[in-house]
Motif scaffolding. Structure first.
Motif, PDB file in Angstrom:
ATOM      1  N   ALA A   1     -10.943 -12.502 -61.902  1.00  0.00           N
ATOM      2  CA  ALA A   1     -12.061 -12.132 -61.850  1.00  0.00           C
ATOM      3  C   ALA A   1     -11.183 -10.582 -62.852  1.00  0.00           C
ATOM      4  CB  ALA A   1     -12.048 -11.448 -60.214  1.00  0.00           C
ATOM      5  N   ASP A   2     -12.510  -9.905 -63.247  1.00  0.00           N
ATOM      6  CA  ASP A   2     -12.388  -8.517 -64.082  1.00  0.00           C
ATOM      7  C   ASP A   2     -13.056  -7.667 -63.796  1.00  0.00           C
ATOM      8  OD1 ASP A   2     -10.334  -9.515 -65.865  1.00  0.00           O
ATOM      9  OD2 ASP A   2     -11.708 -10.799 -67.353  1.00  0.00           O
ATOM     10  N   ASP A   3     -12.524  -6.124 -63.243  1.00  0.00           N
ATOM     11  CA  ASP A   3     -13.226  -5.503 -63.300  1.00  0.00           C
ATOM     12  C   ASP A   3     -14.169  -4.714 -64.624  1.00  0.00           C
ATOM     13  OD1 ASP A   3     -14.864  -2.840 -63.007  1.00  0.00           O
ATOM     14  OD2 ASP A   3     -12.696  -2.612 -61.885  1.00  0.00           O
ATOM     15  N   MET A   4     -15.231  -4.762 -64.951  1.00  0.00           N
ATOM     16  CA  MET A   4     -16.188  -4.419 -66.213  1.00  0.00           C
ATOM     17  C   MET A   4     -16.379  -2.838 -65.735  1.00  0.00           C
ATOM     18  SD  MET A   4     -14.973  -7.530 -67.568  1.00  0.00           S
ATOM     19  CE  MET A   4     -16.037  -7.200 -69.345  1.00  0.00           C
ATOM     20  N   GLY A   5     -15.963  -2.307 -64.803  1.00  0.00           N
ATOM     21  CA  GLY A   5     -16.666  -1.392 -65.011  1.00  0.00           C
ATOM     22  C   GLY A   5     -17.639  -0.885 -63.984  1.00  0.00           C
ATOM     23  N   ASP A   6     -19.170  -1.628 -64.423  1.00  0.00           N
ATOM     24  CA  ASP A   6     -20.218  -1.541 -63.751  1.00  0.00           C
ATOM     25  C   ASP A   6     -20.805  -3.095 -63.030  1.00  0.00           C
ATOM     26  OD1 ASP A   6     -20.741  -2.792 -65.483  1.00  0.00           O
ATOM     27  OD2 ASP A   6     -22.797  -1.813 -66.106  1.00  0.00           O
TER      28      ASP A   6
ATOM     29  N   ALA B   1     -21.694 -28.562 -54.593  1.00  0.00           N
ATOM     30  CA  ALA B   1     -23.306 -28.719 -54.328  1.00  0.00           C
ATOM     31  C   ALA B   1     -23.160 -28.766 -52.948  1.00  0.00           C
ATOM     32  CB  ALA B   1     -23.533 -30.373 -55.045  1.00  0.00           C
ATOM     33  N   ASN B   2     -25.085 -28.102 -52.942  1.00  0.00           N
ATOM     34  CA  ASN B   2     -25.110 -28.505 -51.160  1.00  0.00           C
ATOM     35  C   ASN B   2     -24.381 -27.489 -50.819  1.00  0.00           C
ATOM     36  OD1 ASN B   2     -28.315 -29.539 -51.330  1.00  0.00           O
ATOM     37  ND2 ASN B   2     -26.523 -31.445 -51.937  1.00  0.00           N
ATOM     38  N   ASP B   3     -23.940 -26.726 -51.069  1.00  0.00           N
ATOM     39  CA  ASP B   3     -22.309 -25.380 -50.135  1.00  0.00           C
ATOM     40  C   ASP B   3     -22.178 -24.544 -50.785  1.00  0.00           C
ATOM     41  OD1 ASP B   3     -20.447 -25.632 -48.730  1.00  0.00           O
ATOM     42  OD2 ASP B   3     -18.966 -27.196 -49.428  1.00  0.00           O
ATOM     43  N   SER B   4     -21.992 -23.646 -49.601  1.00  0.00           N
ATOM     44  CA  SER B   4     -21.708 -22.513 -50.323  1.00  0.00           C
ATOM     45  C   SER B   4     -20.265 -21.507 -50.345  1.00  0.00           C
ATOM     46  CB  SER B   4     -22.254 -21.568 -49.050  1.00  0.00           C
ATOM     47  OG  SER B   4     -22.197 -21.624 -47.766  1.00  0.00           O
ATOM     48  N   GLY B   5     -19.440 -20.420 -50.255  1.00  0.00           N
ATOM     49  CA  GLY B   5     -18.797 -19.966 -50.294  1.00  0.00           C
ATOM     50  C   GLY B   5     -18.824 -18.196 -49.440  1.00  0.00           C
ATOM     51  N   ARG B   6     -17.337 -17.344 -49.970  1.00  0.00           N
ATOM     52  CA  ARG B   6     -17.689 -16.457 -50.239  1.00  0.00           C
ATOM     53  C   ARG B   6     -16.169 -15.731 -50.677  1.00  0.00           C
ATOM     54  NH1 ARG B   6     -14.556 -17.547 -44.212  1.00  0.00           N
ATOM     55  NH2 ARG B   6     -13.044 -16.313 -44.115  1.00  0.00           N
ATOM     56  N   ILE B   7     -16.680 -14.492 -51.511  1.00  0.00           N
ATOM     57  CA  ILE B   7     -14.599 -13.741 -52.358  1.00  0.00           C
ATOM     58  C   ILE B   7     -14.799 -12.378 -51.658  1.00  0.00           C
ATOM     59  CG2 ILE B   7     -14.553 -13.273 -54.026  1.00  0.00           C
ATOM     60  CD1 ILE B   7     -16.147 -14.781 -55.732  1.00  0.00           C
ATOM     61  N   THR B   8     -14.162 -12.270 -50.794  1.00  0.00           N
ATOM     62  CA  THR B   8     -14.155 -10.914 -49.979  1.00  0.00           C
ATOM     63  C   THR B   8     -13.768  -9.840 -51.023  1.00  0.00           C
ATOM     64  OG1 THR B   8     -13.744 -11.961 -48.166  1.00  0.00           O
ATOM     65  CG2 THR B   8     -13.703  -9.693 -48.333  1.00  0.00           C
ATOM     66  N   PHE B   9     -14.357  -8.181 -51.189  1.00  0.00           N
ATOM     67  CA  PHE B   9     -12.782  -7.543 -52.521  1.00  0.00           C
ATOM     68  C   PHE B   9     -13.990  -5.971 -52.040  1.00  0.00           C
ATOM     69  CE2 PHE B   9     -17.311  -8.768 -54.058  1.00  0.00           C
ATOM     70  CZ  PHE B   9     -18.223  -7.634 -53.911  1.00  0.00           C
TER      71      PHE B   9
ATOM     72  N   LEU C   1     -10.573  -1.304 -57.658  1.00  0.00           N
ATOM     73  CA  LEU C   1     -11.292  -2.693 -57.066  1.00  0.00           C
ATOM     74  C   LEU C   1      -9.875  -3.646 -56.696  1.00  0.00           C
ATOM     75  CD1 LEU C   1     -14.007  -4.416 -57.026  1.00  0.00           C
ATOM     76  CD2 LEU C   1     -13.320  -4.989 -59.335  1.00  0.00           C
ATOM     77  N   ASN C   2     -10.316  -4.605 -55.636  1.00  0.00           N
ATOM     78  CA  ASN C   2      -9.340  -5.153 -55.506  1.00  0.00           C
ATOM     79  C   ASN C   2     -10.088  -6.650 -54.363  1.00  0.00           C
ATOM     80  OD1 ASN C   2      -6.813  -6.684 -54.017  1.00  0.00           O
ATOM     81  ND2 ASN C   2      -7.061  -5.671 -52.377  1.00  0.00           N
ATOM     82  N   VAL C   3     -10.136  -7.615 -55.151  1.00  0.00           N
ATOM     83  CA  VAL C   3      -9.952  -9.100 -53.864  1.00  0.00           C
ATOM     84  C   VAL C   3      -9.265  -9.141 -53.546  1.00  0.00           C
ATOM     85  CG1 VAL C   3     -10.948 -11.512 -54.819  1.00  0.00           C
ATOM     86  CG2 VAL C   3     -11.329  -9.157 -56.315  1.00  0.00           C
ATOM     87  N   LYS C   4      -9.465  -9.909 -52.175  1.00  0.00           N
ATOM     88  CA  LYS C   4      -8.652  -9.490 -51.154  1.00  0.00           C
ATOM     89  C   LYS C   4      -9.077 -11.061 -51.193  1.00  0.00           C
ATOM     90  CE  LYS C   4      -8.934  -5.479 -49.308  1.00  0.00           C
ATOM     91  NZ  LYS C   4      -8.174  -4.454 -49.166  1.00  0.00           N
ATOM     92  N   GLU C   5      -9.934 -12.160 -50.851  1.00  0.00           N
ATOM     93  CA  GLU C   5      -9.668 -13.268 -50.454  1.00  0.00           C
ATOM     94  C   GLU C   5     -10.674 -14.458 -51.059  1.00  0.00           C
ATOM     95  OE1 GLU C   5     -11.162 -15.409 -47.773  1.00  0.00           O
ATOM     96  OE2 GLU C   5     -11.938 -14.439 -47.503  1.00  0.00           O
ATOM     97  N   SER C   6     -10.558 -15.174 -51.185  1.00  0.00           N
ATOM     98  CA  SER C   6     -12.125 -16.147 -52.021  1.00  0.00           C
ATOM     99  C   SER C   6     -11.631 -17.502 -50.869  1.00  0.00           C
ATOM    100  CB  SER C   6     -12.008 -16.264 -53.274  1.00  0.00           C
ATOM    101  OG  SER C   6     -13.269 -17.494 -53.741  1.00  0.00           O
ATOM    102  N   THR C   7     -12.809 -18.484 -50.760  1.00  0.00           N
ATOM    103  CA  THR C   7     -13.093 -19.738 -50.835  1.00  0.00           C
ATOM    104  C   THR C   7     -13.287 -20.745 -51.253  1.00  0.00           C
ATOM    105  OG1 THR C   7     -15.798 -19.454 -49.182  1.00  0.00           O
ATOM    106  CG2 THR C   7     -13.287 -18.936 -47.495  1.00  0.00           C
TER     107      THR C   7
END
Length: 280
Positions: free
Chosen positions: A159-164, A175-183, A147-153
């Motif tokens: 961020a922890d890999d818990m297996g499942d 608030a009233n907004d959004s963002g993304r995380i790529t992994f 598992l590899n977190v690539k980038e985040s807005t």
């Protein structure tokens, strides 16, 4: 006498410019929600940098232009970019909650083959509430490795890999907004199976044949960059797919983010297939 004439001449030349400059000055009214004290505000543009203490009701006079306003309070930085062309009220929301009630998660996923079955995801998190979310988010994952977190807005502590699943700690979604995380990660087998993904929506594009699937809707085949993808989507609590062992179904990793961003717009079309969709 000569000096007086020169001064008068300069005033004739410069006064209209001063008046024009003043006429182009606009008032920025500062409003801070959820914070009663004074905060530090930095204002920057191509030709201006200034800092000053502000609170709700403070006013700043600025000429027309593109500005970045950075407010420092509560050990955090709140930033807004404004193209100033009129008198403006600039509101900074410092209200926070750790409730996930107003959060929605959409997962855009590509499954492809390299030397193994690889998965690339963009997790889109939207906050429809009027308070900033600050807390933890858990995203269930299939049986995986690397598992590899690539980038985040979005800002988060770790961020922890818990297996499942993967857990994001102290993540902030405005608030009233959004963002993304790529992994990304690799599957340990040819099975993609996740569970306990309440309030999550999924779109999956597979460059590999799919032999079985459960709790997802099959939407046909779509082509991106010369590669054909089998498209699945759904609101999920549990789902699974079993992939075939087709060789040569390789995808350029550099193109994955573009494909996944495009896939986000496809959600608006999935209720009914357009003429571009093909049945397998």
């Amino acid at each position: 006498m000569l000096r007086a004439v020169i001064v008068a001449a300069l005033l004739v030349v410069l006064l209209p410019q001063v008046l024009i400059s003043q006429s182009l000055a606009y008032t920025v009214n500062i409003s801070i929600k959820g914070y009663d004290g004074e905060a530090l505000l930095n204002v920057t543009s191509a030709d201006l940098t200034m800092s000053r203490g502000v609170k709700t009701g403070s006013k700043i006079e600025l000429p027309e232009g593109l500005y970045v306003f950075s407010l420092f309070a509560l050990n955090k930085t709140f930033q807004k970019e404004v193209n100033l062309t009129k008198n403006t009220t600039l509101t900074f929301n410092l209200l926070f909650t750790n409730s996930t009630e107003n959060l929605s998660l959409i997962r855009h996923i590509i499954v492809y083959s390299s030397t193994q079955i690889d998965v690339y995801e963009i997790l889109l998190i939207t906050n429809s509430g009027d308070r900033n979310f600050e807390g933890n988010i858990s995203v269930p994952l299939p049986d995986h490795r690397n598992l590899n977190v690539k980038e985040s807005t979005l800002s988060f502590i770790t961020a922890d890999d818990m297996g499942d699943r993967i857990n994001f700690y102290d993540i902030i979604v405005p608030a009233n907004d959004s963002g993304r995380i790529t992994f990304s990660y690799s599957l340990k087998s040819n099975v993609f199976k996740i569970s306990d993904s309440e309030k999550q929506r999924l779109m999956l594009l597979s460059a590999l044949p799919v032999e079985e699937y459960m709790n997802l809707s099959y939407k046909g085949i779509q082509e991106f960059g010369g590669q054909r993808y089998r498209v699945f989507e759904g609101n999920i609590t549990k789902c699974s797919l079993v992939f075939g062992g087709e060789k040569g179904a390789k995808v350029d990793p550099v193109a994955l983010i573009g494909i996944l961003i495009i896939s986000a717009s496809l959600f608006f079309y999935l209720k009914s297939k357009s003429s571009r969709w093909e049945d397998e």
